[in-house]
Scaffold this motif. Structure first.
Motif, PDB file in Angstrom:
ATOM      1  N   THR A 108       0.849  -1.187   0.000  1.00 53.23           N
ATOM      2  CA  THR A 108       0.000   0.000   0.000  1.00 53.23           C
ATOM      3  C   THR A 108       0.886   1.239   0.000  1.00 53.23           C
ATOM      4  OG1 THR A 108      -1.872  -1.080   1.111  1.00 53.23           O
ATOM      5  CG2 THR A 108      -1.660   1.296   1.414  1.00 53.23           C
ATOM      6  N   LYS A 147     -10.295   8.280   3.280  1.00 54.22           N
ATOM      7  CA  LYS A 147      -9.090   7.706   3.860  1.00 54.22           C
ATOM      8  C   LYS A 147      -8.359   6.858   2.827  1.00 54.22           C
ATOM      9  CE  LYS A 147     -11.024   7.408   8.547  1.00 54.22           C
ATOM     10  NZ  LYS A 147     -11.361   6.487   9.674  1.00 54.22           N
ATOM     11  N   ILE A 149      -6.920   3.784   1.013  1.00 58.97           N
ATOM     12  CA  ILE A 149      -7.338   2.385   0.911  1.00 58.97           C
ATOM     13  C   ILE A 149      -6.148   1.521   1.305  1.00 58.97           C
ATOM     14  CG2 ILE A 149      -8.331   0.617  -0.589  1.00 58.97           C
ATOM     15  CD1 ILE A 149      -9.079   3.002  -2.504  1.00 58.97           C
ATOM     16  N   THR A 150      -6.314   0.718   2.348  1.00 55.54           N
ATOM     17  CA  THR A 150      -5.232  -0.106   2.875  1.00 55.54           C
ATOM     18  C   THR A 150      -5.585  -1.577   2.698  1.00 55.54           C
ATOM     19  OG1 THR A 150      -4.728   1.607   4.512  1.00 55.54           O
ATOM     20  CG2 THR A 150      -3.813  -0.581   4.886  1.00 55.54           C
ATOM     21  N   ALA A 152      -4.880  -5.819   2.719  1.00 55.00           N
ATOM     22  CA  ALA A 152      -4.130  -6.903   3.368  1.00 55.00           C
ATOM     23  C   ALA A 152      -2.877  -7.161   2.542  1.00 55.00           C
ATOM     24  CB  ALA A 152      -4.990  -8.163   3.446  1.00 55.00           C
ATOM     25  N   HIS A 206      -9.633  -5.115   2.344  1.00 54.69           N
ATOM     26  CA  HIS A 206      -9.145  -3.758   2.603  1.00 54.69           C
ATOM     27  C   HIS A 206     -10.101  -3.054   3.557  1.00 54.69           C
ATOM     28  CE1 HIS A 206     -12.190  -2.106  -0.224  1.00 54.69           C
ATOM     29  NE2 HIS A 206     -11.881  -3.139  -0.987  1.00 54.69           N
ATOM     30  N   ASN A 207      -9.751  -1.860   3.961  1.00 56.35           N
ATOM     31  CA  ASN A 207     -10.503  -1.178   5.003  1.00 56.35           C
ATOM     32  C   ASN A 207     -11.857  -0.660   4.554  1.00 56.35           C
ATOM     33  OD1 ASN A 207      -8.841   0.530   3.421  1.00 56.35           O
ATOM     34  ND2 ASN A 207      -9.037   2.209   4.873  1.00 56.35           N
ATOM     35  N   TYR A 208     -12.183  -0.724   3.262  1.00 59.09           N
ATOM     36  CA  TYR A 208     -13.503  -0.314   2.775  1.00 59.09           C
ATOM     37  C   TYR A 208     -14.332  -1.512   2.302  1.00 59.09           C
ATOM     38  CZ  TYR A 208     -12.424   4.703   2.792  1.00 59.09           C
ATOM     39  OH  TYR A 208     -12.128   5.988   3.170  1.00 59.09           O
ATOM     40  N   GLU A 210     -16.081  -3.839   3.803  1.00 61.40           N
ATOM     41  CA  GLU A 210     -17.397  -4.011   4.421  1.00 61.40           C
ATOM     42  C   GLU A 210     -18.382  -2.990   3.865  1.00 61.40           C
ATOM     43  OE1 GLU A 210     -19.455  -3.994   8.870  1.00 61.40           O
ATOM     44  OE2 GLU A 210     -17.286  -4.267   8.655  1.00 61.40           O
TER      45      GLU A 210
END
Length: 332
Positions: A108, A147, A149-150, A152, A206-208, A210
């Motif tokens: 990332t 934010k 995008i991070t 795995a 990734h953090n989005y 869900e």
């Protein structure tokens, strides 16, 4: 991930380097800023074949010797997938992880790079800019992404969804740089890039993720008609479900559900059938001596010629080549 090494990026420009500084300079320009050090006494023999597309860069890389790669901060999303050999990644938290055949490492933006490649390591490397990744996610979610995008950092290439995604990577690797290939056509290039970026957002945690999977509100039959009208008006456009949803003022998931309630196939299936009809009309009106099935298929965004031929026969009862062979140009 099984890839024939003599069949990937073979038509893309090849860059070779035997000096460490020269190789580092090339990789810094094509992929990411880095320093490079040969890890043993054998001479460096770097070979890079890469394709730089508007949205992403992908290429095949090996060094001919063991190397240590270091970069302070990755400026883009970077995916490295070994085809042979392995790489050892030292992450910022000090953890060491091996990336070998059947796996991939995902970096990332903002991460440091600290890699040791084995002598026999050969990889497919993919770079996607942060701006493009964010834009694609915003289109899919139909709202701003504030934010970073991070993702795995590990990827199991053997998983079904990841394997399917790498099938698209293999297609790019095989067709890149070929003047007579499907990627010589604008629509095919744009379709493949969208599939790669949006597909990666759907398969890699990734953090989005869900928020991306949340159910959306309903859409009316009027929305379905507007989307269908748009496809018929401009079937040559590089439509995605996200584009159609945005043009009708709803989310992608809402549009898909509206098509289902209206008894229609999914939007991209509807579009594929429409383009098959356009391809049929073009093949039936062209001269076999000046037109090829590959050209027509690529013009209408069909990336897999064998799948195009199968879908075409299913719809029209004959192969694309049969239509072209019996065509009557100028006869209505």
């Amino acid at each position: 991930m099984t890839v024939l090494l003599d069949d990937i990026f073979e038509s893309s420009p090849r860059i070779q380097a035997t000096e460490v500084d020269e190789a580092a300079d090339v990789l810094s320009r094509v992929f990411l800023p880095l320093t490079l050090r040969s890890a043993d006494s054998e001479a460096l023999d770097m070979s890079l074949q890469a394709e730089e597309l508007p949205v992403l860069t992908a290429g095949y890389l090996h060094f001919g010797t063991a190397v240590h790669i270091r970069g302070d901060e990755v400026p883009a999303y970077f995916i490295e997938a070994p085809l042979t050999g392995m790489a050892i990644n030292r992450w910022a938290d000090g953890r060491l992880e091996k990336t070998a055949v059947g796996s991939a490492a995902v970096f990332t933006p903002g991460m440091a790079v600290d890699l040791n490649w084995s002598k026999d390591c050969r990889e497919i490397c993919i770079k996607i800019t942060e701006d493009q990744m964010r834009r694609q996610l915003e289109r899919m979610m139909d709202r701003p992404v504030r934010k970073r995008i991070t993702f795995a950092r590990g990827m199991d290439v053997g998983a079904q969804t990841a394997s399917n995604w790498f099938g698209l990577v293999r297609l790019l690797a095989r067709e890149a740089g070929r003047a007579d290939g499907v990627l010589a056509h604008r629509l095919a290039v744009e379709n493949l890039q969208q599939l790669l970026v949006q597909g990666f957002l759907l398969i890699q945690p990734h953090n989005y993720a869900e928020a991306l999977a949340e159910d959306e509100s309903s859409a009316s039959a009027t929305v379905v008609k507007r989307a269908i009208d748009a496809m018929h008006a401009h079937p040559e456009n590089p439509w995605s479900t996200v584009d159609l949803a945005r043009s009708t003022g709803v989310s992608a998931r809402a549009l898909q559900k509206a098509f289902q309630r209206a008894g229609q196939p999914p939007p991209m299936t509807y579009l594929r059938r429409l383009r098959l009809h356009e391809a049929h009309a073009e093949l039936a009106s062209q001269c076999p001596s000046t037109t090829t099935v590959t050209t027509v298929a690529g013009r209408w965004g069909f990336l897999h010629l064998s799948r195009f031929a199968e879908q075409y026969r299913e719809m029209f009862g004959e192969s694309p080549s049969e239509t072209l062979r019996t065509s009557s140009p100028g006869v209505s």
